[in-house]
Design an enzyme around this catalytic site. Sequence first.
Site, short mmCIF file in Angstrom:
data_model
loop_
_atom_site.label_atom_id
_atom_site.label_comp_id
_atom_site.label_asym_id
_atom_site.label_seq_id
_atom_site.Cartn_x
_atom_site.Cartn_y
_atom_site.Cartn_z
N SER A 159 -6.47 -13.73 6.18
CA SER A 159 -6.49 -12.33 5.77
C SER A 159 -7.91 -11.77 5.98
O SER A 159 -8.46 -11.93 7.09
CB SER A 159 -6.00 -12.21 4.33
OG SER A 159 -5.64 -10.89 4.02
N ASP A 322 5.38 -12.52 7.26
CA ASP A 322 4.24 -11.73 6.77
C ASP A 322 4.42 -10.29 7.22
O ASP A 322 4.44 -10.02 8.42
CB ASP A 322 2.94 -12.33 7.33
CG ASP A 322 1.69 -11.62 6.84
OD1 ASP A 322 1.80 -10.57 6.18
OD2 ASP A 322 0.59 -12.12 7.13
N HIS A 355 2.84 -13.02 3.54
CA HIS A 355 1.40 -13.07 3.76
C HIS A 355 0.74 -14.22 3.00
O HIS A 355 -0.17 -14.87 3.51
CB HIS A 355 0.79 -11.73 3.36
CG HIS A 355 -0.66 -11.58 3.70
ND1 HIS A 355 -1.13 -11.64 5.00
CD2 HIS A 355 -1.75 -11.37 2.92
CE1 HIS A 355 -2.44 -11.48 4.99
NE2 HIS A 355 -2.85 -11.31 3.75
#
Lengths: 382, 382
Positions: A159, A322, A355
């Site tokens: 991320s 995700d 995610h």
Amino acid sequence: MVERLPADSVGLVRTQTVRLFTAEEPLHLELGGTLGPIDVAYETYGSLSPAADNAVFICHALTGDAHAAGFHEGAKRPGWWDNLIGPGKPLDTNRFFVISANLIGGCQGSTGPSSINPATDAAYGLDFPLLMMRDLVAVHRALVKHLGITRLLAALGGSLGGMQVLQWALDHPDEIANALVIAASSRLTAQNIGFSAVARRAIMTDRNFAEGDYAAAGVNPDTGLAIARMMAHITYLSEDALTEKFGRQPHPNRHHPGFGIDFAVESYLDHQGQAFLERFDALSYLYLTRVMDYFDPFADPDALTAVSADPVTWLVLSFATDWRFGTDHSRRIVRKLEQAGQPVTFREIPSTWGHDSFLLPVEPYHATLRAFFDRSLREVRA
Amino acid sequence: MVERLPADSVGLVRTQTVRLFTAEEPLHLELGGTLGPIDVAYETYGSLSPAADNAVFICHALTGDAHAAGFHEGAKRPGWWDNLIGPGKPLDTNRFFVISANLIGGCQGSTGPSSINPATDAAYGLDFPLLMMRDLVAVHRALVKHLGITRLLAALGGSLGGMQVLQWALDHPDEIANALVIAASSRLTAQNIGFSAVARRAIMTDRNFAEGDYAAAGVNPDTGLAIARMMAHITYLSEDALTEKFGRQPHPNRHHPGFGIDFAVESYLDHQGQAFLERFDALSYLYLTRVMDYFDPFADPDALTAVSADPVTWLVLSFATDWRFGTDHSRRIVRKLEQAGQPVTFREIPSTWGHDSFLLPVEPYHATLRAFFDRSLREVRA
């Protein structure tokens, strides 16, 4: 105190802090101006080899911290990436020297907007300067130098952490042999920015935000920060993961019918919001989400110049479910890197967890990381 | 005043209000207790045929109202479903008699939590009873009866409106010949409930919520209601639609760099939040989202009994990029209806606009509706 540490644990660890920039020799910021002093909190696991060729740098995500693995004295739970880092684990601390550091702009030991500004003896608040990704990289580069390492075997992040790795490896390919960019993005979409904008709105309109000076006022924008986290948390999980975990189960102490906590998913989100208040700072949420919004490295026409001359070996991973930074985001990064002749391995990992998968011991994911790290060490020593 | 009305407009319209239940003869609610008086705001377009066989009932979505088509005196913009309803349009008012009514629990003319409770002479606030979908149906059934109609040619709704149509047609198949269930769900997922839970949290933690008595306090929970709307609005559009509309465009008056409105998408969401305050009530948001959370008609083992004996002709539509109530939700409804031997037509409409597509003049969507309405009238008169 943990009575007996697991055999695959890095054991008891402590967070250390080092001053990397001072008021006299401050960091020169990407948007102009300076920042100093800057302290950085970090942890290390394993041992640096005599040739200093086995160092792996962990870049954390939006709300992460330096405590990635092992146990703090007295803690029942290990660091946030403990499933990855330790003896025999994919990032095997018998062979790798692992460094994990808190971001500037953060709130877990590194200098951030709620740190004390020595010029005023009060928290910076909104006087803290706006940061860009290159500022985050500059501080962690200084830490690596401080540790006596001239070239990282690898830098790794998910991320926001993956975005930091991308910027670092593009700008300083001589300092990173292998770059792992996981569930990341090279430019947020309007939807991504929209969710963060609503989160910031919730924080900044909290009655206790006090224009950022909540610490001086002895209050905290808990309500807004919890709302921000609850909303964000929905986006970190796939719809299927939430369905599998909660479906439409009632909460055991439900307030049915009414507007309280009635479904299990409401209790879960409430808990996520409340627990977040204990570990995260509202101003850091503002500053670090804006770093992500503004991140757009390939908009710089020279973005690929350095790395074209000195290729890095890349591993780019996405997770099939995700929907925050899905496979489209990773493919975009891969296309750009391939245009610059980089050796890139891309894989979309099957996972139902959305995610958040990058934090979880998803089998094909960890197998891929293990193989990549093993190869990277073999190659550097070949 | 609109100077010249478009030729395909139903023209100038007024919202009417009728008292359908009184304090003496109240509505008996699904969860127990009663509610009365109940007023309902509605509009009609076109003319009821002498045989009363051409009536189509419009069920609005969460934040809709009775003003679906035509122009109010002095208004520059028509009703919210004007692209569908009017002379020559798919719901052709030269042939159909169209009724559109505000929901109870709402705030645009029908009795809701911010209406005055005649027992106290103050707004109900949280003393307003919790509603279930069958209560919403019961009130609109009373309106249909009041209008002298015993059987609707069709009932039609998107999102919450489609859910209302589903409940109505399942329970009273003798009153609805054709049921159009668009971008709807027969049971919300944990993700759906989660987003609404965060929205309610934002409203109920607003400093001006005053435990629901904000009207008496002379304030309004604007901040929380705007946050709820901004977040919900992100979920009404597909990611691609937001990208196409805004991408990463800067806002012309951007506050760059900083935490204000900087990207165009931030300005758009801000505008959506602010405009919403002028037309919607925070308590209605709580009550009507909970109706959706609790909706689960097929959990009732007798759900399909009535309709099995007296089939309705169903059209179930989803939109390919809807991630709020996507195709999975519609397929689930279709499976249940088919198990009960219902004639069901299902179509997934290609559209880039996400959940909001049901409000837009998407060509294959309107073509499908037109054909369905034309057939329904032919059949009733065959």
